[in-house]
Design a protein around this motif. Structure first.
Motif, PDB file in Angstrom:
ATOM      1  N   LEU A   1     -14.924 -32.960 -33.852  1.00 15.69           N
ATOM      2  CA  LEU A   1     -15.519 -31.599 -33.641  1.00 15.69           C
ATOM      3  C   LEU A   1     -16.658 -31.567 -34.747  1.00 15.69           C
ATOM      4  CD1 LEU A   1     -12.366 -29.711 -32.659  1.00 15.69           C
ATOM      5  CD2 LEU A   1     -14.543 -30.026 -31.246  1.00 15.69           C
ATOM      6  N   GLN A   2     -16.016 -31.782 -35.988  1.00 15.09           N
ATOM      7  CA  GLN A   2     -17.265 -31.551 -37.147  1.00 15.09           C
ATOM      8  C   GLN A   2     -18.439 -32.280 -36.871  1.00 15.09           C
ATOM      9  OE1 GLN A   2     -14.166 -32.520 -40.582  1.00 15.09           O
ATOM     10  NE2 GLN A   2     -16.175 -31.716 -41.646  1.00 15.09           N
ATOM     11  N   GLY A   3     -18.225 -33.596 -36.409  1.00 12.68           N
ATOM     12  CA  GLY A   3     -19.488 -34.481 -35.982  1.00 12.68           C
ATOM     13  C   GLY A   3     -20.366 -34.019 -34.925  1.00 12.68           C
ATOM     14  N   LEU A   4     -19.753 -33.686 -33.812  1.00  8.06           N
ATOM     15  CA  LEU A   4     -20.340 -32.832 -32.912  1.00  8.06           C
ATOM     16  C   LEU A   4     -21.161 -31.810 -33.284  1.00  8.06           C
ATOM     17  CD1 LEU A   4     -17.925 -33.534 -29.934  1.00  8.06           C
ATOM     18  CD2 LEU A   4     -20.173 -34.719 -30.046  1.00  8.06           C
ATOM     19  N   ASN A   5     -20.568 -30.847 -33.853  1.00  4.68           N
ATOM     20  CA  ASN A   5     -21.042 -29.603 -34.366  1.00  4.68           C
ATOM     21  C   ASN A   5     -22.007 -29.703 -35.455  1.00  4.68           C
ATOM     22  OD1 ASN A   5     -19.427 -27.672 -32.756  1.00  4.68           O
ATOM     23  ND2 ASN A   5     -17.645 -27.909 -34.034  1.00  4.68           N
ATOM     24  N   ALA A   6     -22.143 -30.918 -36.176  1.00  3.13           N
ATOM     25  CA  ALA A   6     -23.175 -31.412 -36.944  1.00  3.13           C
ATOM     26  C   ALA A   6     -24.463 -31.868 -36.158  1.00  3.13           C
ATOM     27  CB  ALA A   6     -22.627 -32.146 -38.099  1.00  3.13           C
ATOM     28  N   GLY A   7     -24.184 -32.110 -34.983  1.00  2.00           N
ATOM     29  CA  GLY A   7     -25.347 -32.761 -34.154  1.00  2.00           C
ATOM     30  C   GLY A   7     -25.188 -33.968 -34.232  1.00  2.00           C
ATOM     31  N   LYS A   8     -24.153 -34.612 -34.223  1.00  2.00           N
ATOM     32  CA  LYS A   8     -24.182 -36.257 -34.190  1.00  2.00           C
ATOM     33  C   LYS A   8     -23.355 -36.543 -32.906  1.00  2.00           C
ATOM     34  CE  LYS A   8     -25.360 -35.871 -38.624  1.00  2.00           C
ATOM     35  NZ  LYS A   8     -26.777 -36.202 -38.903  1.00  2.00           N
ATOM     36  N   HIS A   9     -23.978 -37.676 -32.372  1.00  4.00           N
ATOM     37  CA  HIS A   9     -23.209 -38.326 -31.329  1.00  4.00           C
ATOM     38  C   HIS A   9     -21.950 -38.965 -32.000  1.00  4.00           C
ATOM     39  CE1 HIS A   9     -26.507 -38.144 -28.791  1.00  4.00           C
ATOM     40  NE2 HIS A   9     -27.357 -38.698 -29.558  1.00  4.00           N
ATOM     41  N   VAL A  10     -20.782 -39.043 -31.066  1.00  2.85           N
ATOM     42  CA  VAL A  10     -19.355 -39.583 -32.065  1.00  2.85           C
ATOM     43  C   VAL A  10     -18.811 -40.656 -30.893  1.00  2.85           C
ATOM     44  CG1 VAL A  10     -17.240 -38.868 -32.564  1.00  2.85           C
ATOM     45  CG2 VAL A  10     -19.150 -37.104 -32.680  1.00  2.85           C
ATOM     46  N   TYR A  11     -18.466 -41.558 -31.768  1.00  2.47           N
ATOM     47  CA  TYR A  11     -17.415 -42.730 -31.242  1.00  2.47           C
ATOM     48  C   TYR A  11     -16.183 -42.568 -32.159  1.00  2.47           C
ATOM     49  CZ  TYR A  11     -15.541 -47.316 -30.308  1.00  2.47           C
ATOM     50  OH  TYR A  11     -14.719 -48.262 -30.143  1.00  2.47           O
ATOM     51  N   SER A  12     -15.216 -42.496 -31.432  1.00  4.46           N
ATOM     52  CA  SER A  12     -13.813 -42.276 -32.021  1.00  4.46           C
ATOM     53  C   SER A  12     -12.920 -43.188 -31.448  1.00  4.46           C
ATOM     54  CB  SER A  12     -13.367 -40.962 -31.493  1.00  4.46           C
ATOM     55  OG  SER A  12     -11.916 -40.546 -32.122  1.00  4.46           O
ATOM     56  N   ALA A  13     -12.197 -43.890 -32.567  1.00  4.87           N
ATOM     57  CA  ALA A  13     -10.922 -44.655 -32.240  1.00  4.87           C
ATOM     58  C   ALA A  13      -9.858 -43.670 -31.380  1.00  4.87           C
ATOM     59  CB  ALA A  13     -10.372 -45.135 -33.628  1.00  4.87           C
ATOM     60  N   VAL A  14      -8.989 -44.491 -31.015  1.00  5.51           N
ATOM     61  CA  VAL A  14      -7.719 -43.628 -30.441  1.00  5.51           C
ATOM     62  C   VAL A  14      -6.896 -43.180 -31.264  1.00  5.51           C
ATOM     63  CG1 VAL A  14      -8.260 -45.094 -28.099  1.00  5.51           C
ATOM     64  CG2 VAL A  14      -6.675 -45.919 -29.712  1.00  5.51           C
ATOM     65  N   PRO A  15      -6.080 -42.023 -30.877  1.00  2.00           N
ATOM     66  CA  PRO A  15      -6.354 -41.258 -29.576  1.00  2.00           C
ATOM     67  C   PRO A  15      -7.611 -40.338 -29.944  1.00  2.00           C
ATOM     68  CG  PRO A  15      -4.547 -40.486 -30.904  1.00  2.00           C
ATOM     69  CD  PRO A  15      -5.019 -41.567 -31.631  1.00  2.00           C
ATOM     70  N   MET A  16      -7.844 -39.585 -28.604  1.00  2.00           N
ATOM     71  CA  MET A  16      -8.972 -38.814 -28.868  1.00  2.00           C
ATOM     72  C   MET A  16      -8.470 -37.671 -29.909  1.00  2.00           C
ATOM     73  SD  MET A  16     -10.131 -36.455 -25.313  1.00  2.00           S
ATOM     74  CE  MET A  16     -11.516 -35.462 -25.364  1.00  2.00           C
ATOM     75  N   ALA A  17      -7.125 -37.122 -29.521  1.00  4.68           N
ATOM     76  CA  ALA A  17      -6.527 -35.971 -30.563  1.00  4.68           C
ATOM     77  C   ALA A  17      -5.061 -35.811 -30.290  1.00  4.68           C
ATOM     78  CB  ALA A  17      -7.472 -34.502 -30.182  1.00  4.68           C
ATOM     79  N   ILE A  18      -4.552 -34.910 -30.831  1.00  7.50           N
ATOM     80  CA  ILE A  18      -2.945 -34.801 -30.665  1.00  7.50           C
ATOM     81  C   ILE A  18      -2.519 -33.487 -30.174  1.00  7.50           C
ATOM     82  CG2 ILE A  18      -2.525 -36.567 -32.563  1.00  7.50           C
ATOM     83  CD1 ILE A  18      -1.919 -34.260 -34.346  1.00  7.50           C
ATOM     84  N   THR A  19      -3.649 -32.771 -29.863  1.00 13.14           N
ATOM     85  CA  THR A  19      -3.169 -31.579 -28.998  1.00 13.14           C
ATOM     86  C   THR A  19      -4.068 -31.065 -27.786  1.00 13.14           C
ATOM     87  OG1 THR A  19      -4.432 -29.972 -30.588  1.00 13.14           O
ATOM     88  CG2 THR A  19      -2.397 -30.491 -31.372  1.00 13.14           C
ATOM     89  N   THR A  20      -3.434 -30.249 -27.073  1.00 11.40           N
ATOM     90  CA  THR A  20      -4.242 -29.940 -25.734  1.00 11.40           C
ATOM     91  C   THR A  20      -5.560 -29.121 -26.308  1.00 11.40           C
ATOM     92  OG1 THR A  20      -2.264 -29.847 -24.445  1.00 11.40           O
ATOM     93  CG2 THR A  20      -4.312 -28.756 -23.553  1.00 11.40           C
ATOM     94  N   GLU A  21      -5.267 -28.201 -27.331  1.00  9.58           N
ATOM     95  CA  GLU A  21      -6.349 -27.306 -27.739  1.00  9.58           C
ATOM     96  C   GLU A  21      -7.549 -28.371 -28.497  1.00  9.58           C
ATOM     97  OE1 GLU A  21      -2.800 -25.252 -27.285  1.00  9.58           O
ATOM     98  OE2 GLU A  21      -3.087 -27.164 -28.602  1.00  9.58           O
TER      99      GLU A  21
END
Length: 399
Positions: free
Chosen positions: A81-101
């Motif tokens: 979220l920090q990366g996207l909100n700073a205007g960066k494209h993001v590749y992330s290792a797994v998992p995507m996140a740990i909460t539904t929110e």
């Protein structure tokens, strides 16, 4: 056309991807940052990267176009979220996140910004998943109604060393990470072939009894004492699949840690540690060779000396005959691969998506379908196997 990239985290995994990103003709300068600056400096020097940043925040304030996150698994959601909100494209290792929110917030932010997000799920290009995906597309299974996906990796086979490396003095607190919150290797391998999504789940966890402080509720950062778990999912359109997440298991995970089985009305496919079979009403066909990657580097290669010997196979596998290497840049032909041949394809997917502004294979909506089932399954196990509904964010919008 190229873009610049910042690697976030200079641990045991990221160096392999730094090499591939730097070699890809669609990527320009590659930088790195780590909470331990000396690790970032070491990686930058070893691979001739463009430089380092003192912090993730400093990287986001720079003119770097994209970031690739290889940090502790429970940190991904906020960092993405920090990366996207700073205007960066993001590749992330797994998992995507740990909460539904967190997952909902990532999807909303991708929608709002129009930026590229991709989760690097290796099972998307696991040879068994690739072959099943191809066979499903041709209708060879008939009606698919059941599948199984396992991620079976014993803690004794390298994970203790890996957690000590990443967790420092308090490594036992994080080594207790709940198995079902790391679901994407098993779930993604099934759903990466079967074009559906999970709608409900019932899961059971097995309390650990090793007694060494790992998977101890009093020590665990996550209050977790479960080391093995099984989940049964219902899928949209009818059918089901089962996944296993095992961390205490007598199984050679250094040979194959992820494995899959698919059952249809006309044919089935089963994969074990050293054999894979295609079965129909006429007989059984051994397809092991079709799905077997050929190593691209020795496990004794100096670049792998900091990785536990039991984990090195994940970094050395080449491509299997079922993989379509014609789509990859020729620069990758002589470079290491990993996780049964998936690394080359994942890097190329992300780079291509950023440069063409197209949706990557494991975009935010797909990543949610690979991750959310495990989050809900974890809660089901905590409730003694209660059957729970799984939220769905729908398909990715057409680009």
């Amino acid at each position: 056309m190229t873009f610049s990239l910042g690697i976030v985290g200079a641990g045991q995994f990221s160096g392999q991807f730094a090499t591939l990103f730097q070699a890809h003709p669609g990527v320009g300068d590659v930088y790195v940052t780590d909470l331990l600056p000396e690790r970032a400096e070491k990686l930058a020097a070893a691979q001739g990267l463009a430089g380092t940043f003192p912090s993730y925040e400093a990287m986001l304030e720079s003119d770097v176009d994209a970031v690739a996150i290889f940090t502790q698994r429970w940190t991904h959601g906020p960092l993405v979220l920090q990366g996207l909100n700073a205007g960066k494209h993001v590749y992330s290792a797994v998992p995507m996140a740990i909460t539904t929110e967190e997952i909902a917030a990532i999807i909303d932010t991708v929608k709002a910004t129009g930026l590229t997000y991709m989760m690097g799920e290796t099972s998307q290009y696991n040879p068994a998943t690739v072959h099943a995906r191809n066979q499903i597309a041709e209708g060879a299974f008939g009606r698919l109604f059941y599948a199984e996906g396992d991620y079976v990796h014993d803690m004794d086979l390298g994970f203790y060393d890996a957690y000590r490396y990443s967790g420092g003095e308090n490594w036992k607190a994080t080594a207790s990470y709940p198995p079902l919150l790391y679901p994407t290797h098993a779930v993604g391998g099934v759903l990466g072939a079967w074009q559906t999504h999970a709608v409900s789940v019932s899961a059971i966890g097995v309390t650990d009894d090793r007694g060494d402080g790992v998977f101890d509720k009093e020590v665990s950062q996550f209050g977790n004492d479960v080391s093995n778990a099984t989940a049964l999912f219902e899928v949209a359109g009818g059918g089901s699949f089962r996944t296993n997440e095992f961390r205490r298991v007598g199984y050679p995970s250094h040979i194959r840690e992820s494995r899959f089985r698919f059952f249809g009305t006309e044919a089935s496919m089963e994969q074990l540690a050293t054999v894979a079979l295609w079965q129909d009403k006429k007989g059984v066909h051994d397809i092991s060779e079709l799905l077997e990657p050929k190593p691209t580097m020795s496990p004794d290669d100096p670049s792998l000396q900091h990785i536990a010997p039991e984990l090195r196979a994940a970094f050395t596998s080449g491509s299997a005959p079922v993989h379509d290497r014609a789509r990859l840049p020729r620069e990758f032909d002589t470079l290491h691969n990993g996780h049964e041949g998936s690394h080359h394809f994942l890097v190329d997917d992300f780079v291509t998506a950023v440069n063409t502004r197209s949706l990557p294979s494991v975009n935010a909506w797909v990543a949610a379908r690979y991750t959310l089932p495990g989050i809900v399954a974890h809660e089901s196990a905590r409730q003694g196997g209660a059957r729970l509904e799984i939220p769905d964010f729908g398909d990715a919008p057409e680009s």
